[in-house]
Design a protein around this motif. Structure first.
Motif, PDB file in Angstrom:
ATOM      1  N   UNK A   3       0.827  -1.207   0.000  1.00 28.04           N
ATOM      2  CA  UNK A   3       0.000   0.000   0.000  1.00 28.04           C
ATOM      3  C   UNK A   3       0.862   1.258   0.000  1.00 28.04           C
ATOM      4  N   UNK A   4       1.977   1.197   0.719  1.00 29.12           N
ATOM      5  CA  UNK A   4       2.902   2.325   0.836  1.00 29.12           C
ATOM      6  C   UNK A   4       4.327   1.789   0.793  1.00 29.12           C
ATOM      7  N   UNK A   5       5.303   2.633   0.454  1.00 26.21           N
ATOM      8  CA  UNK A   5       6.703   2.201   0.561  1.00 26.21           C
ATOM      9  C   UNK A   5       7.068   2.003   2.036  1.00 26.21           C
ATOM     10  N   UNK A   6       8.084   1.217   2.283  1.00 32.89           N
ATOM     11  CA  UNK A   6       8.564   1.035   3.649  1.00 32.89           C
ATOM     12  C   UNK A   6       9.175   2.349   4.117  1.00 32.89           C
ATOM     13  N   UNK A   7       8.703   2.878   5.263  1.00 35.81           N
ATOM     14  CA  UNK A   7       9.232   4.158   5.730  1.00 35.81           C
ATOM     15  C   UNK A   7      10.611   4.013   6.362  1.00 35.81           C
ATOM     16  N   UNK A   8      11.232   5.156   6.575  1.00 36.21           N
ATOM     17  CA  UNK A   8      12.472   5.179   7.356  1.00 36.21           C
ATOM     18  C   UNK A   8      12.131   4.723   8.765  1.00 36.21           C
ATOM     19  N   UNK A  59      11.650  -1.285  16.410  1.00 32.90           N
ATOM     20  CA  UNK A  59      11.563  -2.655  15.903  1.00 32.90           C
ATOM     21  C   UNK A  59      10.103  -3.097  15.815  1.00 32.90           C
ATOM     22  N   UNK A  60       9.384  -2.918  16.890  1.00 32.86           N
ATOM     23  CA  UNK A  60       7.986  -3.352  16.947  1.00 32.86           C
ATOM     24  C   UNK A  60       7.134  -2.692  15.868  1.00 32.86           C
ATOM     25  N   UNK A  61       7.249  -1.379  15.738  1.00 30.14           N
ATOM     26  CA  UNK A  61       6.395  -0.664  14.784  1.00 30.14           C
ATOM     27  C   UNK A  61       6.878  -0.808  13.352  1.00 30.14           C
ATOM     28  N   UNK A  62       8.157  -1.004  13.149  1.00 33.73           N
ATOM     29  CA  UNK A  62       8.653  -1.261  11.787  1.00 33.73           C
ATOM     30  C   UNK A  62       8.120  -2.598  11.284  1.00 33.73           C
ATOM     31  N   UNK A  63       8.120  -3.603  12.142  1.00 34.13           N
ATOM     32  CA  UNK A  63       7.567  -4.907  11.760  1.00 34.13           C
ATOM     33  C   UNK A  63       6.066  -4.778  11.501  1.00 34.13           C
ATOM     34  N   UNK A  64       5.376  -4.060  12.358  1.00 36.53           N
ATOM     35  CA  UNK A  64       3.937  -3.846  12.169  1.00 36.53           C
ATOM     36  C   UNK A  64       3.666  -3.213  10.798  1.00 36.53           C
ATOM     37  N   UNK A  65       4.388  -2.164  10.468  1.00 36.32           N
ATOM     38  CA  UNK A  65       4.192  -1.476   9.186  1.00 36.32           C
ATOM     39  C   UNK A  65       4.546  -2.406   8.023  1.00 36.32           C
ATOM     40  N   UNK A  66       5.663  -3.123   8.145  1.00 37.60           N
ATOM     41  CA  UNK A  66       6.075  -4.023   7.066  1.00 37.60           C
ATOM     42  C   UNK A  66       5.003  -5.082   6.789  1.00 37.60           C
ATOM     43  N   UNK A  67       4.333  -5.526   7.822  1.00 41.67           N
ATOM     44  CA  UNK A  67       3.263  -6.512   7.642  1.00 41.67           C
ATOM     45  C   UNK A  67       2.001  -5.840   7.111  1.00 41.67           C
ATOM     46  N   UNK A  68       1.566  -4.785   7.751  1.00 40.91           N
ATOM     47  CA  UNK A  68       0.274  -4.166   7.434  1.00 40.91           C
ATOM     48  C   UNK A  68       0.240  -3.465   6.080  1.00 40.91           C
TER      49      UNK A  68
END
Length: 116
Positions: free
Chosen positions: A13-18, A64-73
């Motif tokens: 849906x979106x690029x992976x953020x910084x 770490x937690x929110x980067x994984x969340x974003x990468x999945x979602x």
């Protein structure tokens, strides 16, 4: 935002953020706006704990937690599959071994995608 994206039938849906709190917050606001309050609480707790402990570990755990969340979602099919697998494990009606293994595979792929 980085352009590292796995191939898939529909793409993310979106690029992976910084991997910064602001970039992760902006990404969560786009893909899962209902989770922004949880992210904000987690960031506040991580900042407070980092100050109390004079350690960056709580902030690293937050990222770490929110980067994984974003990468999945950011991949709706992957996110839906993860929720289904978690439901299987939570209900405890079937042997969860395969579901747990697939959950770990999804999370590891998300960590790799996020650059963790």
């Amino acid at each position: 935002m980085t352009e590292q994206q796995p191939s898939g039938p529909y793409g993310p849906l979106i690029p992976m953020p910084e991997l910064t709190p602001d970039a992760l917050r902006a990404a969560v606001a786009k893909i899962a706006p209902s989770r922004v309050p949880a992210l904000t609480r987690h960031l506040f707790e991580a900042t407070t704990n980092a100050q109390k402990s004079s350690s960056l570990a709580p902030l690293r755990a937050f990222v770490h937690s929110w980067a994984v969340f974003v990468a999945i979602e950011r991949h709706p099919e992957r996110a839906a599959r993860l929720r289904e697998l978690e439901r299987i494990v939570d209900e405890g009606e079937a042997d969860p071994t395969d579901a747990v293994a697939e959950i770990l595979t999804i999370r590891k792929a998300a960590e790799t995608e996020a650059g963790l």
